[in-house]
Design a protein around this motif. Sequence first.
Motif, PDB file in Angstrom:
ATOM      1  N   MET A   1      10.029  -1.426   5.094  1.00  0.00           N
ATOM      2  CA  MET A   1       8.807  -1.245   4.339  1.00  0.00           C
ATOM      3  C   MET A   1       9.110  -1.761   3.148  1.00  0.00           C
ATOM      4  N   ILE A   2       8.087  -2.292   2.551  1.00  0.00           N
ATOM      5  CA  ILE A   2       8.292  -3.303   1.176  1.00  0.00           C
ATOM      6  C   ILE A   2       7.058  -3.084   0.261  1.00  0.00           C
TER       7      ILE A   2
ATOM      8  N   MET B   1       5.916   8.059  11.429  1.00  0.00           N
ATOM      9  CA  MET B   1       6.953   8.467  10.612  1.00  0.00           C
ATOM     10  C   MET B   1       6.666   9.967   9.953  1.00  0.00           C
ATOM     11  N   SER B   2       7.662  10.375   9.117  1.00  0.00           N
ATOM     12  CA  SER B   2       7.522  11.714   8.198  1.00  0.00           C
ATOM     13  C   SER B   2       8.486  11.634   7.080  1.00  0.00           C
ATOM     14  N   ILE B   3       7.977  12.038   5.974  1.00  0.00           N
ATOM     15  CA  ILE B   3       9.183  12.410   4.930  1.00  0.00           C
ATOM     16  C   ILE B   3       9.235  13.818   4.960  1.00  0.00           C
TER      17      ILE B   3
ATOM     18  N   ILE C   1       0.866  -1.297   0.032  1.00  0.00           N
ATOM     19  CA  ILE C   1      -0.022  -0.081  -0.131  1.00  0.00           C
ATOM     20  C   ILE C   1       0.827   1.200   0.009  1.00  0.00           C
ATOM     21  N   VAL C   2       0.584   2.459  -0.355  1.00  0.00           N
ATOM     22  CA  VAL C   2       1.065   3.609  -0.228  1.00  0.00           C
ATOM     23  C   VAL C   2       1.055   4.138   1.399  1.00  0.00           C
ATOM     24  N   VAL C   3       2.244   4.336   1.883  1.00  0.00           N
ATOM     25  CA  VAL C   3       2.345   4.801   3.186  1.00  0.00           C
ATOM     26  C   VAL C   3       2.671   6.631   3.263  1.00  0.00           C
ATOM     27  N   ASP C   4       2.158   6.933   4.058  1.00  0.00           N
ATOM     28  CA  ASP C   4       2.607   8.300   4.650  1.00  0.00           C
ATOM     29  C   ASP C   4       2.214   8.677   6.216  1.00  0.00           C
ATOM     30  N   LYS C   5       2.611   9.988   6.365  1.00  0.00           N
ATOM     31  CA  LYS C   5       2.397  10.142   7.922  1.00  0.00           C
ATOM     32  C   LYS C   5       1.060   9.831   8.597  1.00  0.00           C
TER      33      LYS C   5
END
Lengths: 314, 314, 314, 314
Positions: free
Chosen positions: C307-308, C76-78, C62-66
């Motif tokens: 993360m994969i 998490m953060s980017i 899946i798409v992962v974000d904060k």
Amino acid sequence: MKSLLLASALCCGLAGTALAEDWHDSPWGPDDEIGAANLITPESVLEAAKLVKTGKTYNLGIVVDKDTPAFSPRSMSITVLQPNQITTEGLGTNGMTYNDDIFMGWLGIGPQIDGLGHIGIKHTYYNGLAEADVAKADGLVKLGLEKLPPIVARGVMLNMAAFYGQDIVKEGTAYTKDDIVAAAKAQGVELKKGDVVLFHSGWLDLLDGETPDHDRYVKVEPGLGISGAEYLAEVGVIAVGADTWGVEAVPFENGTDGVFAVHQILIPQNGIYILENMDTRALAEDNAHEFLFVLGVTRMKGAVQMMINPTAIR
Amino acid sequence: MKSLLLASALCCGLAGTALAEDWHDSPWGPDDEIGAANLITPESVLEAAKLVKTGKTYNLGIVVDKDTPAFSPRSMSITVLQPNQITTEGLGTNGMTYNDDIFMGWLGIGPQIDGLGHIGIKHTYYNGLAEADVAKADGLVKLGLEKLPPIVARGVMLNMAAFYGQDIVKEGTAYTKDDIVAAAKAQGVELKKGDVVLFHSGWLDLLDGETPDHDRYVKVEPGLGISGAEYLAEVGVIAVGADTWGVEAVPFENGTDGVFAVHQILIPQNGIYILENMDTRALAEDNAHEFLFVLGVTRMKGAVQMMINPTAIR
Amino acid sequence: MKSLLLASALCCGLAGTALAEDWHDSPWGPDDEIGAANLITPESVLEAAKLVKTGKTYNLGIVVDKDTPAFSPRSMSITVLQPNQITTEGLGTNGMTYNDDIFMGWLGIGPQIDGLGHIGIKHTYYNGLAEADVAKADGLVKLGLEKLPPIVARGVMLNMAAFYGQDIVKEGTAYTKDDIVAAAKAQGVELKKGDVVLFHSGWLDLLDGETPDHDRYVKVEPGLGISGAEYLAEVGVIAVGADTWGVEAVPFENGTDGVFAVHQILIPQNGIYILENMDTRALAEDNAHEFLFVLGVTRMKGAVQMMINPTAIR
Amino acid sequence: MKSLLLASALCCGLAGTALAEDWHDSPWGPDDEIGAANLITPESVLEAAKLVKTGKTYNLGIVVDKDTPAFSPRSMSITVLQPNQITTEGLGTNGMTYNDDIFMGWLGIGPQIDGLGHIGIKHTYYNGLAEADVAKADGLVKLGLEKLPPIVARGVMLNMAAFYGQDIVKEGTAYTKDDIVAAAKAQGVELKKGDVVLFHSGWLDLLDGETPDHDRYVKVEPGLGISGAEYLAEVGVIAVGADTWGVEAVPFENGTDGVFAVHQILIPQNGIYILENMDTRALAEDNAHEFLFVLGVTRMKGAVQMMINPTAIR
């Protein structure tokens, strides 16, 4: 722009501050990197120390955690861990066990100082420094907070909630020069060169008080207006703080013609530090308008902002 | 263990400190989370403020960056960025540009305070608190540094380099009770309850002085010995600092029978704070043995350690 | 405990899996650190490659974000930045400009693999390894994911939503051995040694579908039950994944007697990998029950989780 | 500039690639965000899958840790912890214990893919997108790697060390079009549209081989030259990788007139992905010049770069 013209008009005859077009040149010389912190002298420190009369002290920084509302996209977390101790009784026969902690995030969250490298006008920073000469990706090379001397000064708290007769000053309220002068007079205190000025608005009630509203807390705020900022620069203060996330009035007084314009007047144009999310509640409750203000900012090399907890002593 | 028996012997008749077997119970009551910071009173603050006589101030924290040697595996970095401003002239017609910064890393690097949640004895912490009741992965639930009042106290600097007649005190040198008493006498200062004591050893020369040696800096150090720690607890100090990464003598006085044993005597057994990587050089140069010490620790909820920059004013 | 006795009963006569009391000894020898990944052989890879018949491919992560809900306190953060380029036209006369990114956070968020160092039973990990021999604060010294070979295998998707006749399988539903056998039969597929099995439940609808509910998404979930896990270990699968945050049924089948018991059966007891937050929606829509599964896990030294984004090809 | 004129000359008559002045317009349409990944079709996947003949697999990503040399100021760390388990036997009566891990750092370290949002020409990115439309501080809004389909393609390894007859190809060596054509011919392989091309230079010996030299590893490198990059764009490859930190020759072929010019040709001008720090050693040893290449990039929303571990299967 209107605000800058006004600033220009105000600046005539001032010593120790630089407004308007000539702001590129610091009054403290071409190599200066600390701005209004230059106003701290042994004499001013001795004078401020005289304000200690009761021995009462105050933490001026709010408590910060991952839920503290902050300017987007700033976020933070803390993690506590016990390195290499699981299933052990600790190091040595004496059983030395310990917790450690990790911080991940932005330094501009919660109780913070804005250093002189934080705000620019079209990429020009304090003392006319070009962005490329100030900032590198791994730290500021000029204007870093590690260069700051201890901020030891007379602290003044102005209770704007009391002045306006509101429990929580309404968002967008811009403290004008006239308001500040009147509030100071009403509260029996006179602003002087070398002061650290803190404004109390009651806004922290939205953070952790009886009517919390984190969205409102960080979206808008009452705060310093343009004429007020110019007045404080004229007086020659070292730093301006408030019990809000951004110190200045939001929505901005001049809208899109003045996005964080007060920040610009204070930081790049006058070398004045900004102190955000300051907890002025106990001072307000005690009607403590004058005190010894002491702040040693953590000396991280090249830091732009830093979390702080100044001390008030009176 | 010998040291604990000795501690037990020393403790008789003391008020305000708890040594040896009874250390589980804080003298400040079962709910206490701040230890020796309880010794700060309006009276002690007023007394300490009298030490301000010249108006000279000192940053006591060293400058910290990614290369500052630290206890393994601690590391850190700072990153400066300009959010969303590339190819723009800033926000608004007024061109508001800004730098921000991000910190990633451990809080126990460089100039730091060890809070009461940092060190335990076989997983029991200050006031007899069990680790499980103290630490959660997202922050301490007890003993967090955000609970600390301002540390405003009499500061005392003992120049151990001068006392031992060495430019840099040799690693492993353990400051004994007798050494401390003698050094204080020789330097014309008397330790008192409620003091913050800082030891100067010249060790920072290895960090950024004329003969830098980062490996040696962080591998060993001179520092407080066991009898010295017990003596300071007996005196009733609030905090002990030094110009080294770990304040206590390494190699440890008692080897594997006393791994960070001084930390254990100070923190869990007596609720005394430890201040590491303090820059005592200017104080030593000025022979400034007494001063007003002011430290407001950033109030991050649940923090174990925190980077600091205390202020000395005299 | 009941589950372990059952496991014991099931294990008799099995080759290639280790259940119950004897789980401390890996069937792949005392030095083994990769568990069921040993089942991947050139022959099994060739066999799996034959499943490529249409050339259609699928991103399984899946798409992962904060905002992706995660097991507390993971976050998490980017951050995207343009190092040292502000007010420039880039490096060189050719104007080389670039964006970079920073990640801060936990690796166990969103689409992730649980390595063999992730889960233990009372601090004992896969192959009977003691925690102290597995984990150091700066990375696993044994069982780190960097040791994993490419996971190239037959992938099987079982549509449990279809099997139970529910759009979204209800939380707490535990897929039993009988359910799995029946679902496989109904969907025309047979589980075999060396497979990677993915369960589709429709749960991702709560994440980003028509009826999002992040609280519910991460608080509970349908998933693999104890008998189902034991059955998959008996079959000899390499990895088990699902379109949920934790793969196994929550609330737990056995309550506080079986907290993440399925994780324990799979990882420490049988060396089987777990794949969380796998996006099985497109496979389900295509009724794609068999495919070539390919996963190269980023080889970060000492990583526990990662993360994969596995690839399905059919 | 010479290189762009040359590119212009080369581009005539090409389908599927865009060179020189017209690079602002992607051949895949104005909304395209994935570039050469559009070349992946069911047919191309089926064709690539036919390359699986022995069942042997390869991890193509190197192992990365905090000591992996990286483009300044990128750094990273991993921390392993056991949340809330100290002094416990784990959760539940079943004793569920676990390790977790935290990553802090830059995603452009070690084995990594450069997405199409990584490199621009004077702040213009792939498909003519302006930086302001591509990047926000909390993630790319266009060109993020989460949009990438699985990269399933024919992989080709060219052994440049063998071609040049050097164990480690000398730094600054720029692989020209002629070199690449000749190497391919000598090694019995023909480059085709839709390929992923990996260059083997032996450079990883400086990282973890017999003559490690981390300073040299990351300061310079052999790699793709300008004519070589234009040739690969002409052929229509999807991605170009190498066993070096930056894939292209450093010192740059054209010095300060071509700082990362090969990156610019590949990424913004042609939508071709770059794969750095790829471990081609086992492929080279096996003379494996053709294989099935599979890469599922972790779908972190808005990511510019990502650590990867592609799989080669043959």
